[in-house]
Design an enzyme around this catalytic site. Sequence first.
Site, short mmCIF file in Angstrom:
data_model
loop_
_atom_site.label_atom_id
_atom_site.label_comp_id
_atom_site.label_asym_id
_atom_site.label_seq_id
_atom_site.Cartn_x
_atom_site.Cartn_y
_atom_site.Cartn_z
CD GLU A 1 -1.31 0.27 3.66
OE1 GLU A 1 -2.42 -0.28 3.54
OE2 GLU A 1 -0.95 0.84 4.70
NE ARG B 1 -5.65 -7.27 19.06
CZ ARG B 1 -4.98 -6.14 18.98
NH1 ARG B 1 -5.09 -5.23 19.92
NH2 ARG B 1 -4.19 -5.87 17.95
#
Lengths: 443, 492
Positions: A198, A290
């Site tokens: 990217e 999480r």
Amino acid sequence: MIRRLFIANRGEIALRVIRSAQRLGIVTILGASESDKDSLPARLADEVAIIGPAPAAQSYLDVAAVVAAARAARADAVHPGYGFLSENAGFARDLAAAGIIFVGPDPAGLDAMGDKLAARRVATEAGLPVVPGGEAADANAAMARALETGFPVLLKAVAGGGGKGMKRVTCAEDLPAAISMAMSEAQASFGNPAVYVERFIGSGRHVEVQVLGDGENAIHLGTRDCSIQRRFQKLVEEAPAPDLPDAVRAGLEDAAVKLTKRLSYRGAGTVEFLVDAETHDYFFLEMNARIQVEHPVTEAITGIDLVEQQLLVAGGAKLTLDQSMIRPHGHAIEVRINAEDPAEDFRPAPGVVTRAAWPAGPGIRIDSHIARGGVVPPFYDSLIGKLIVHGQSRAEAVAGMARALAALRIEGVPTTTGLHRRIMADPRFMAGGVDTRFFENFV
Amino acid sequence: MAEISLVDVSMRDGNQSLWGATGLNTAQMLQIAGATDRVGFRAIDFASSTHMAVAVRYFREDPWERLRRVHAAMPNTPLQYITTGMRFIAWQQADPDFMALTYRCLQRSGIGKFIMLDPMHDADAVIAGARLVKQEGGAQVMAALTFTLSEVHTDQFYADFARKLAACPDIDLFYLKDPSGLMSAERVRSLAPAVKAAIGGKSLEIHAHCTIGRGAVTSLAAADLGIVDAIHVGIGPLGEGSSLPEAGRMLANLREAGHSVAVDEAMLAKVSDYWWRLARAEALPPGTPQAFDASFTRHQIAGGVMTTTRRQLAELKLEHRFDEVIAETERVRAELGHPIMVTPFPQMVMSQALFNVIGTERYAQVSDEVLRYVMGKFGRPTSPLDPAVEAAIRDRPRAREIEREPSFPTLADLRRKFGPHMADEEFLLRAVMPSDQVDAMLAAGPSRGHYNPDAAPMLRLLRELAGRPAARDIMVEMPGLRLALHGGAHVA
């Protein structure tokens, strides 16, 4: 409703989960490796189950061993903490098959966010901007992608997380070597060689948004800035992210809630963005399904116990909080105190802590499993505690953190305390809004 | 054999009855909120405008923040708020728009059940309050049938009052509220069926204080009738005394009587243990079982008011006239239309009785409270006042001054005063409290979120030691503990 909670983790986060669970009147069972059986979390948990020998692969990362231990302990839920099995969809599925609640999103949610490409696709569908780039199966494909997006580029493991296997490549000549290294690292760490190429944003800030969802409703608890990183590992985190125009902050928060709703997400999560420090353009990076290491800074400014919310939602409750009930107050900073040797390029330095004088006082919070005599085993990460300071303003928080660090004394193992003292005194940090290249010019 | 639920009053009424409403701060309640939520209570009696004012004045804590945070930790149990309908913190009746905003903010912050109490049993006032609540959110409204002993407060009186309210769709349920603990088991056996017949399918709860040792037996007698759905209790040290029956004992007694109670006994024991540890750590007196006192059913004067009056008489060297004052109290109460003997009325009635006994003639001296009461500033009295007494009270210059007292400002006027952009919650506090108290609360920042009763005495010791700059290094050593405090460190 959860009555017996198995904690499949260690260190400060195990202790953190035990505290919130006990406050709810839940019986806690710590799943500990042999080397952690005398740790502070093991002493404070209501029960301890040994899940395996010291090496993580044979204990904290061993899905079958953890599931069997949770079952034997008659746990009705497992809290995975962060790291280890916290984002392992297979683990969540095995627990479900055993009739045990996984405190986290459902396996489909973990799948969707665990795979960076899938995450990017879902984010795009939800209308979030993403950094130009794409997957590459081999070096040729990577080169084609890199030419498309333009150098410098960042290589990431598709299945990875926590900065492992990330490589920055500034020019085309360096790409072939970097890609083969990245792919073999990705294979070794995550069992999947696929990498992702990217565009590397020159002056980027790492800004993330804490979210909570119950499958239907979703809210955000504001931003955090985690731009102070070494080798893609966060060192200092703060909430809210400083020096952002209001519209940008609102845009980030709205985008995070949109994604959370799109996923029908249940539990606590973090949506990470890369924010261009100059233009304030932002791009979705990934969602961590999480509790995060840096969650206490959000708790400090919102007064919401995120672990408690995780347990409530996992137990089947709907969120009682709505967006209007979240009223961030002041500013909070967290520093990670690691047992690392600054003289040896911050190599992990396990050992026995002979003195642990953690600071105390108004606005100071310590999340640590290490007191005098505490052991830092060589098998796991080197985090020995987190120091969190909350102030009415950022300046007050920075000054308070500097004072707290001055009072902090850890003996027996070298730590990152000195590094943090210098960061707090750095004029760029004091001004706020630094980018992720902070350490390039750090003396 | 009935299905009975329990309502926990520890944090509001228990705290108020036993610890003067100043016993508990936000962290102390937040610490046990999550576990309390899991016991299986039907509701948690949690706040009132008194409690909110105490949070600001005494603890410098934001009462709205307290509500939101406790609610966040309690997804399963509604938080209950008790109100007299049209008042918020200030004693004056507020403008309906102001109260609508109050009810909106309370519901947004997590209140899920309102107790609507009019001490004069004015049905129209209760209905107006209930309508405002329902207009601003989805909370339940429970109407109070406030019990007292008098010639007008008969079973028929309560049944008629309840019937009027039951016809209103904004009132969801009812409770027999016995704030002074006067109701006997015998009386509940006639009163509860009379009320139940009037309210039909709407639910009925009982709230019987233990002031003269009757609360538990009366509550159990109510449960045995099979028409009462919930019993109000206080947990551990926050039960008994002038509070409500103790939860653990009540649970055991209900089960002994064959009733089924969906309460997690082990979780209740954990919560009880916490309150006991807190009471010991903070030196707060636990509620203790009370002996029966027959005279109380006659004069109904709470212990505190009685003690104050005795002291005042002693200062005037008129102790020997105490019995006269008691008898006069009963007479004044009847002349004033039998107000219910809960704050502020016992103080008001007894001080009037004292004036009447020691003065030159009855009603020669009259307090502003009595004047305001007679002039209807507290609402419409339950039964007509003695006309001669009313005329005597009203016929004085002070009455005309009070008549001219400004009434509670309108919402629009208050908004103008504080500026249009002030957040609703801060605005509501500023409208009814001294600004320096609200400023101090805001300056103090968010409340703490944790409290550990076992560490509290040690932290207090450390704080005091740290406050002595002469002692730079302090060491406390005892078996199993070594504590070192070095100069420069400070403890919150």
